[in-house]
Design a protein around this motif. Structure first.
Motif, PDB file in Angstrom:
ATOM      1  N   SER A  63       0.873  -1.202   0.131  1.00 23.64           N
ATOM      2  CA  SER A  63       0.029  -0.139  -0.090  1.00 23.64           C
ATOM      3  C   SER A  63       0.909   1.268  -0.070  1.00 23.64           C
ATOM      4  CB  SER A  63      -0.751   0.073   1.001  1.00 23.64           C
ATOM      5  OG  SER A  63      -1.747  -1.071   1.296  1.00 23.64           O
ATOM      6  N   VAL A  64       1.972   1.380   0.502  1.00 24.72           N
ATOM      7  CA  VAL A  64       2.679   2.422   0.502  1.00 24.72           C
ATOM      8  C   VAL A  64       3.315   2.626  -0.618  1.00 24.72           C
ATOM      9  CG1 VAL A  64       5.149   3.140   1.598  1.00 24.72           C
ATOM     10  CG2 VAL A  64       3.562   2.042   3.187  1.00 24.72           C
ATOM     11  N   THR A  65       3.795   1.564  -1.400  1.00 22.63           N
ATOM     12  CA  THR A  65       4.334   1.473  -2.555  1.00 22.63           C
ATOM     13  C   THR A  65       3.364   2.295  -3.920  1.00 22.63           C
ATOM     14  OG1 THR A  65       5.685  -0.869  -2.464  1.00 22.63           O
ATOM     15  CG2 THR A  65       5.280   0.202  -4.941  1.00 22.63           C
ATOM     16  N   GLU A  95       4.625  16.958  -3.706  1.00 21.64           N
ATOM     17  CA  GLU A  95       4.539  15.699  -4.069  1.00 21.64           C
ATOM     18  C   GLU A  95       5.778  14.684  -3.783  1.00 21.64           C
ATOM     19  OE1 GLU A  95       1.643  14.299  -3.864  1.00 21.64           O
ATOM     20  OE2 GLU A  95       0.532  15.760  -4.996  1.00 21.64           O
ATOM     21  N   PHE A  96       6.936  15.551  -4.301  1.00 16.94           N
ATOM     22  CA  PHE A  96       8.218  15.129  -3.983  1.00 16.94           C
ATOM     23  C   PHE A  96       8.593  14.914  -2.477  1.00 16.94           C
ATOM     24  CE2 PHE A  96      10.076  16.583  -8.102  1.00 16.94           C
ATOM     25  CZ  PHE A  96      10.169  15.245  -9.029  1.00 16.94           C
ATOM     26  N   GLN A  97       8.057  15.739  -1.678  1.00 17.65           N
ATOM     27  CA  GLN A  97       8.208  15.797  -0.230  1.00 17.65           C
ATOM     28  C   GLN A  97       7.372  14.615   0.146  1.00 17.65           C
ATOM     29  OE1 GLN A  97       6.849  19.559   1.293  1.00 17.65           O
ATOM     30  NE2 GLN A  97       9.074  19.926   2.041  1.00 17.65           N
ATOM     31  N   ALA A  98       6.136  14.078  -0.332  1.00 16.87           N
ATOM     32  CA  ALA A  98       5.428  12.943   0.028  1.00 16.87           C
ATOM     33  C   ALA A  98       5.982  11.792  -0.275  1.00 16.87           C
ATOM     34  CB  ALA A  98       3.933  13.279  -0.399  1.00 16.87           C
ATOM     35  N   ILE A  99       6.826  11.610  -1.487  1.00 14.12           N
ATOM     36  CA  ILE A  99       7.461  10.315  -1.845  1.00 14.12           C
ATOM     37  C   ILE A  99       8.569  10.372  -0.761  1.00 14.12           C
ATOM     38  CG2 ILE A  99       8.851   9.337  -3.661  1.00 14.12           C
ATOM     39  CD1 ILE A  99       7.105  10.846  -5.720  1.00 14.12           C
ATOM     40  N   VAL A 100       9.169  11.248  -0.595  1.00 16.02           N
ATOM     41  CA  VAL A 100      10.380  11.054   0.708  1.00 16.02           C
ATOM     42  C   VAL A 100       9.938  10.448   1.866  1.00 16.02           C
ATOM     43  CG1 VAL A 100      12.057  12.248   2.199  1.00 16.02           C
ATOM     44  CG2 VAL A 100      11.682  12.918  -0.339  1.00 16.02           C
ATOM     45  N   ASN A 101       8.733  11.139   2.066  1.00 12.83           N
ATOM     46  CA  ASN A 101       8.322  10.691   3.433  1.00 12.83           C
ATOM     47  C   ASN A 101       7.567   9.239   3.444  1.00 12.83           C
ATOM     48  OD1 ASN A 101       9.252  12.961   4.758  1.00 12.83           O
ATOM     49  ND2 ASN A 101       7.263  13.983   4.668  1.00 12.83           N
ATOM     50  N   TYR A 102       6.809   8.828   2.410  1.00  5.35           N
ATOM     51  CA  TYR A 102       6.294   7.599   2.092  1.00  5.35           C
ATOM     52  C   TYR A 102       7.342   6.473   2.107  1.00  5.35           C
ATOM     53  CZ  TYR A 102       1.418   8.912   2.339  1.00  5.35           C
ATOM     54  OH  TYR A 102       0.125   9.445   2.800  1.00  5.35           O
ATOM     55  N   LEU A 139       9.101   6.252 -11.076  1.00  2.00           N
ATOM     56  CA  LEU A 139       8.224   5.429 -11.668  1.00  2.00           C
ATOM     57  C   LEU A 139       8.462   4.136 -12.070  1.00  2.00           C
ATOM     58  CD1 LEU A 139       5.917   7.997 -13.597  1.00  2.00           C
ATOM     59  CD2 LEU A 139       5.185   6.788 -11.774  1.00  2.00           C
ATOM     60  N   THR A 140       9.728   4.193 -12.603  1.00  2.50           N
ATOM     61  CA  THR A 140      10.444   2.830 -12.856  1.00  2.50           C
ATOM     62  C   THR A 140      10.920   2.186 -11.521  1.00  2.50           C
ATOM     63  OG1 THR A 140      11.729   3.668 -14.864  1.00  2.50           O
ATOM     64  CG2 THR A 140      12.591   1.668 -13.942  1.00  2.50           C
ATOM     65  N   LYS A 141      11.382   2.639 -10.529  1.00  3.81           N
ATOM     66  CA  LYS A 141      11.575   2.178  -9.236  1.00  3.81           C
ATOM     67  C   LYS A 141      10.360   1.600  -8.498  1.00  3.81           C
ATOM     68  CE  LYS A 141      16.072   2.612  -9.044  1.00  3.81           C
ATOM     69  NZ  LYS A 141      16.871   1.577  -8.656  1.00  3.81           N
ATOM     70  N   VAL A 142       9.229   2.295  -8.835  1.00  2.00           N
ATOM     71  CA  VAL A 142       7.706   1.688  -8.176  1.00  2.00           C
ATOM     72  C   VAL A 142       7.395   0.438  -8.708  1.00  2.00           C
ATOM     73  CG1 VAL A 142       5.412   2.403  -8.030  1.00  2.00           C
ATOM     74  CG2 VAL A 142       7.063   3.977  -7.270  1.00  2.00           C
ATOM     75  N   ASN A 143       7.514   0.453 -10.294  1.00  6.29           N
ATOM     76  CA  ASN A 143       7.136  -0.533 -10.855  1.00  6.29           C
ATOM     77  C   ASN A 143       8.198  -1.728 -10.737  1.00  6.29           C
ATOM     78  OD1 ASN A 143       4.615   0.043 -12.587  1.00  6.29           O
ATOM     79  ND2 ASN A 143       6.155   1.430 -13.719  1.00  6.29           N
ATOM     80  N   ARG A 144       9.338  -1.345 -10.515  1.00  5.47           N
ATOM     81  CA  ARG A 144      10.186  -2.710 -10.018  1.00  5.47           C
ATOM     82  C   ARG A 144       9.879  -2.938  -8.625  1.00  5.47           C
ATOM     83  NH1 ARG A 144      16.140  -0.447 -11.715  1.00  5.47           N
ATOM     84  NH2 ARG A 144      15.972  -0.629 -13.891  1.00  5.47           N
ATOM     85  N   THR A 145       9.506  -2.201  -7.550  1.00  9.45           N
ATOM     86  CA  THR A 145       8.997  -2.755  -6.366  1.00  9.45           C
ATOM     87  C   THR A 145       7.847  -3.507  -6.422  1.00  9.45           C
ATOM     88  OG1 THR A 145      10.052  -0.574  -5.480  1.00  9.45           O
ATOM     89  CG2 THR A 145       8.494  -1.738  -4.247  1.00  9.45           C
ATOM     90  N   ALA A 190      15.961  -1.150  -1.117  1.00  5.86           N
ATOM     91  CA  ALA A 190      16.964  -0.226  -2.073  1.00  5.86           C
ATOM     92  C   ALA A 190      16.334   0.519  -3.055  1.00  5.86           C
ATOM     93  CB  ALA A 190      18.068  -1.249  -2.890  1.00  5.86           C
ATOM     94  N   ASN A 191      15.062  -0.048  -3.498  1.00  3.00           N
ATOM     95  CA  ASN A 191      14.220   0.818  -4.359  1.00  3.00           C
ATOM     96  C   ASN A 191      13.593   1.817  -3.856  1.00  3.00           C
ATOM     97  OD1 ASN A 191      14.117  -0.324  -7.333  1.00  3.00           O
ATOM     98  ND2 ASN A 191      14.031  -2.205  -5.971  1.00  3.00           N
ATOM     99  N   TYR A 192      13.398   1.770  -2.524  1.00  2.00           N
ATOM    100  CA  TYR A 192      12.591   2.937  -1.489  1.00  2.00           C
ATOM    101  C   TYR A 192      13.744   4.120  -1.480  1.00  2.00           C
ATOM    102  CZ  TYR A 192       8.367   0.712  -0.167  1.00  2.00           C
ATOM    103  OH  TYR A 192       7.124   0.008  -0.182  1.00  2.00           O
ATOM    104  N   LEU A 193      14.924   3.250  -1.139  1.00  2.00           N
ATOM    105  CA  LEU A 193      15.973   4.619  -0.745  1.00  2.00           C
ATOM    106  C   LEU A 193      16.292   5.226  -2.245  1.00  2.00           C
ATOM    107  CD1 LEU A 193      18.415   2.398   1.413  1.00  2.00           C
ATOM    108  CD2 LEU A 193      17.123   4.448   2.139  1.00  2.00           C
ATOM    109  N   ASP A 194      16.362   4.463  -3.301  1.00  2.00           N
ATOM    110  CA  ASP A 194      16.553   5.014  -4.639  1.00  2.00           C
ATOM    111  C   ASP A 194      15.338   6.216  -4.754  1.00  2.00           C
ATOM    112  OD1 ASP A 194      19.028   4.182  -5.126  1.00  2.00           O
ATOM    113  OD2 ASP A 194      18.303   2.475  -6.587  1.00  2.00           O
TER     114      ASP A 194
END
Length: 177
Positions: free
Chosen positions: A36-38, A66-73, A135-141, A159-163
């Motif tokens: 759900s986080v992803t 929105e970038f801030q939200a991605i960091v926090n999520y 978006l690519t990292k989300v799809n990989r995740t 690692a994908n979340y960190l990226d």
């Protein structure tokens, strides 16, 4: 300002938003499964891409929050991976902030290592490329989640979340410049 200072500056702004939301909602996100986080990160990244393409927003929030939200999520995702999800909120706001700081520092350390090896290549990139990479990292995740977190040769979900966090911070830095 050097990259490390810019990174810390943007992370502190994200931390401030996270802290204020903790005050408003508590760590209600503890019930979220990592998938759900992803998906929440997917929503944020797709909105950024939509705003980049359309050039206007009908909802009174732009690309920066929105970038801030991605960091926090992304940090929430790392916490959930480490602790697992729960049915009832099981931590205080102070405990959540300690976990936040732990993973924010982990993201900083990774950025410093990669920034050394890649010689600050991110500075030559477009913000829209950060969006596409997220978006690519989300799809990989999502693929890895579909394999119950197992990979054959690739880095894991963490690692994908960190990226995703680091690409988002690069976007925030560029938007502030």
């Amino acid at each position: 300002m050097e990259t490390a200072e810019q990174f810390k500056f943007e992370m502190n702004k994200c931390r401030e938003v996270f802290s204020k939301k903790l005050y408003d909602y508590g760590p209600s996100w503890r019930i979220l499964r990592p998938q759900s986080v992803t998906d929440q990160i997917l929503i944020k990244a797709k909105r950024i891409r939509s705003l980049e393409i359309k050039g206007t927003a009908l909802v009174d929030e732009g690309i920066y929050p929105e970038f801030q939200a991605i960091v926090n999520y992304g940090i929430v995702g790392l916490i959930q991976l480490e602790l697992g999800f729960v049915d009832v909120v099981d931590m205080t706001a102070d405990e959540a902030m300690k976990h936040y700081d732990q993973f924010a520092d982990m993201a900083l350390q990774l950025m410093l290592k990669k920034n050394h090896d890649y010689d600050e290549a991110w500075r030559s990139m477009r913000i829209s490329s950060y969006t596409d990479f997220i978006l690519t990292k989300v799809n990989r995740t999502k693929e890895i989640e579909g394999h119950d977190g197992k990979t054959l040769v690739s880095e894991g979900i963490d690692a994908n979340y960190l990226d995703m966090i680091n690409y988002s911070v690069f976007g925030l830095i560029k938007l502030d410049e």
